[in-house]
Scaffold this motif. Structure first.
Motif, PDB file in Angstrom:
ATOM      1  N   GLN A 130       9.484 -14.047 -13.208  1.00  0.00           N
ATOM      2  CA  GLN A 130       8.718 -14.849 -12.260  1.00  0.00           C
ATOM      3  C   GLN A 130       7.512 -14.065 -11.746  1.00  0.00           C
ATOM      4  N   ALA A 131       7.654 -12.751 -11.623  1.00  0.00           N
ATOM      5  CA  ALA A 131       6.529 -11.907 -11.206  1.00  0.00           C
ATOM      6  C   ALA A 131       5.412 -11.959 -12.245  1.00  0.00           C
ATOM      7  N   LEU A 132       5.764 -11.896 -13.515  1.00  0.00           N
ATOM      8  CA  LEU A 132       4.768 -11.978 -14.576  1.00  0.00           C
ATOM      9  C   LEU A 132       4.047 -13.319 -14.506  1.00  0.00           C
ATOM     10  N   CYS A 133       4.793 -14.395 -14.342  1.00  0.00           N
ATOM     11  CA  CYS A 133       4.190 -15.734 -14.268  1.00  0.00           C
ATOM     12  C   CYS A 133       3.252 -15.849 -13.072  1.00  0.00           C
ATOM     13  N   ALA A 134       3.655 -15.276 -11.949  1.00  0.00           N
ATOM     14  CA  ALA A 134       2.818 -15.321 -10.745  1.00  0.00           C
ATOM     15  C   ALA A 134       1.522 -14.552 -10.949  1.00  0.00           C
ATOM     16  N   VAL A 135       1.585 -13.426 -11.631  1.00  0.00           N
ATOM     17  CA  VAL A 135       0.384 -12.630 -11.896  1.00  0.00           C
ATOM     18  C   VAL A 135      -0.570 -13.405 -12.802  1.00  0.00           C
ATOM     19  N   VAL A 136      -0.046 -14.024 -13.843  1.00  0.00           N
ATOM     20  CA  VAL A 136      -0.883 -14.815 -14.753  1.00  0.00           C
ATOM     21  C   VAL A 136      -1.537 -15.966 -13.995  1.00  0.00           C
ATOM     22  N   SER A 137      -0.755 -16.661 -13.194  1.00  0.00           N
ATOM     23  CA  SER A 137      -1.265 -17.794 -12.432  1.00  0.00           C
ATOM     24  C   SER A 137      -2.362 -17.357 -11.454  1.00  0.00           C
ATOM     25  N   GLN A 138      -2.117 -16.259 -10.734  1.00  0.00           N
ATOM     26  CA  GLN A 138      -3.099 -15.761  -9.764  1.00  0.00           C
ATOM     27  C   GLN A 138      -4.374 -15.309 -10.465  1.00  0.00           C
ATOM     28  N   ALA A 139      -4.227 -14.649 -11.606  1.00  0.00           N
ATOM     29  CA  ALA A 139      -5.401 -14.187 -12.355  1.00  0.00           C
ATOM     30  C   ALA A 139      -6.248 -15.383 -12.797  1.00  0.00           C
ATOM     31  N   ARG A 140      -5.590 -16.437 -13.219  1.00  0.00           N
ATOM     32  CA  ARG A 140      -6.317 -17.644 -13.632  1.00  0.00           C
ATOM     33  C   ARG A 140      -7.094 -18.235 -12.450  1.00  0.00           C
ATOM     34  N   PRO A 173      -6.518  -6.797 -21.204  1.00  0.00           N
ATOM     35  CA  PRO A 173      -5.078  -7.046 -21.212  1.00  0.00           C
ATOM     36  C   PRO A 173      -4.270  -5.942 -20.526  1.00  0.00           C
ATOM     37  N   ALA A 174      -4.670  -4.693 -20.715  1.00  0.00           N
ATOM     38  CA  ALA A 174      -3.934  -3.580 -20.092  1.00  0.00           C
ATOM     39  C   ALA A 174      -4.025  -3.653 -18.565  1.00  0.00           C
ATOM     40  N   ALA A 175      -5.168  -4.073 -18.052  1.00  0.00           N
ATOM     41  CA  ALA A 175      -5.329  -4.182 -16.600  1.00  0.00           C
ATOM     42  C   ALA A 175      -4.466  -5.308 -16.045  1.00  0.00           C
ATOM     43  N   LEU A 176      -4.405  -6.430 -16.760  1.00  0.00           N
ATOM     44  CA  LEU A 176      -3.564  -7.534 -16.305  1.00  0.00           C
ATOM     45  C   LEU A 176      -2.096  -7.115 -16.341  1.00  0.00           C
ATOM     46  N   PHE A 177      -1.705  -6.409 -17.398  1.00  0.00           N
ATOM     47  CA  PHE A 177      -0.323  -5.949 -17.480  1.00  0.00           C
ATOM     48  C   PHE A 177      -0.033  -4.911 -16.398  1.00  0.00           C
ATOM     49  N   ALA A 178      -0.998  -4.073 -16.072  1.00  0.00           N
ATOM     50  CA  ALA A 178      -0.819  -3.089 -14.994  1.00  0.00           C
ATOM     51  C   ALA A 178      -0.527  -3.788 -13.673  1.00  0.00           C
ATOM     52  N   THR A 179      -1.143  -4.939 -13.461  1.00  0.00           N
ATOM     53  CA  THR A 179      -0.870  -5.721 -12.254  1.00  0.00           C
ATOM     54  C   THR A 179       0.577  -6.210 -12.249  1.00  0.00           C
ATOM     55  N   VAL A 180       1.056  -6.613 -13.408  1.00  0.00           N
ATOM     56  CA  VAL A 180       2.468  -7.024 -13.524  1.00  0.00           C
ATOM     57  C   VAL A 180       3.371  -5.845 -13.185  1.00  0.00           C
ATOM     58  N   VAL A 181       3.074  -4.687 -13.746  1.00  0.00           N
ATOM     59  CA  VAL A 181       3.881  -3.490 -13.498  1.00  0.00           C
ATOM     60  C   VAL A 181       3.871  -3.134 -12.013  1.00  0.00           C
ATOM     61  N   GLU A 182       2.700  -3.163 -11.390  1.00  0.00           N
ATOM     62  CA  GLU A 182       2.619  -2.862  -9.947  1.00  0.00           C
ATOM     63  C   GLU A 182       3.518  -3.802  -9.146  1.00  0.00           C
ATOM     64  N   ARG A 183       3.498  -5.064  -9.513  1.00  0.00           N
ATOM     65  CA  ARG A 183       4.320  -6.046  -8.795  1.00  0.00           C
ATOM     66  C   ARG A 183       5.807  -5.770  -9.004  1.00  0.00           C
ATOM     67  N   LEU A 184       6.165  -5.391 -10.215  1.00  0.00           N
ATOM     68  CA  LEU A 184       7.569  -5.113 -10.518  1.00  0.00           C
ATOM     69  C   LEU A 184       8.070  -3.843  -9.808  1.00  0.00           C
ATOM     70  N   GLU A 185       7.175  -2.885  -9.656  1.00  0.00           N
ATOM     71  CA  GLU A 185       7.570  -1.601  -9.064  1.00  0.00           C
ATOM     72  C   GLU A 185       7.371  -1.534  -7.567  1.00  0.00           C
ATOM     73  N   ALA A 186       6.796  -2.573  -6.990  1.00  0.00           N
ATOM     74  CA  ALA A 186       6.587  -2.595  -5.549  1.00  0.00           C
ATOM     75  C   ALA A 186       7.937  -2.670  -4.849  1.00  0.00           C
ATOM     76  N   PRO A 187       8.059  -1.994  -3.721  1.00  0.00           N
ATOM     77  CA  PRO A 187       9.321  -2.075  -2.971  1.00  0.00           C
ATOM     78  C   PRO A 187       9.612  -3.529  -2.617  1.00  0.00           C
TER      79      PRO A 187
END
Length: 90
Positions: free
Chosen positions: A16-26, A73-87
């Motif tokens: 769901q975090a990945l989907c939210a990042v894609v949606s927000q980026a759009r 693509p790497a920057a968008l994926f980095a945003t996903v990673v940041e979201r996943l690793e956030a407390p």
């Protein structure tokens, strides 16, 4: 004996975090679902299902989405990673 099924990864918090990042980026790019869909050669309902977490995104499709939004693509994926690793709760 009952059949044991693994939980669908589509319903995980991580996915769901990945989907939210894609949606927000759009949305940040000012692109509609319909426009993004046309850019990646899919239907608007396909993009809607991705953003709703109802359709899996493979690596190549993620790449196409990022490029269609003029993002590295790497920057968008980095945003996903940041979201996943956030407390949690942050």
């Amino acid at each position: 004996m009952p059949i044991l099924r693994r939980p669908s990864p589509l319903h995980s918090d991580a996915y769901q975090a990945l989907c939210a990042v894609v949606s927000q980026a759009r949305r940040d790019a000012g692109v509609t679902q319909r426009t993004l869909a046309a850019r990646i050669g899919k239907s608007a309902s396909h993009v809607c299902m991705i953003e709703a977490g109802q359709r899996r995104v493979d690596a190549f499709e993620f790449y196409l989405i990022a490029k269609a939004l003029d993002l590295p693509p790497a920057a968008l994926f980095a945003t996903v990673v940041e979201r996943l690793e956030a407390p949690q709760g942050a």
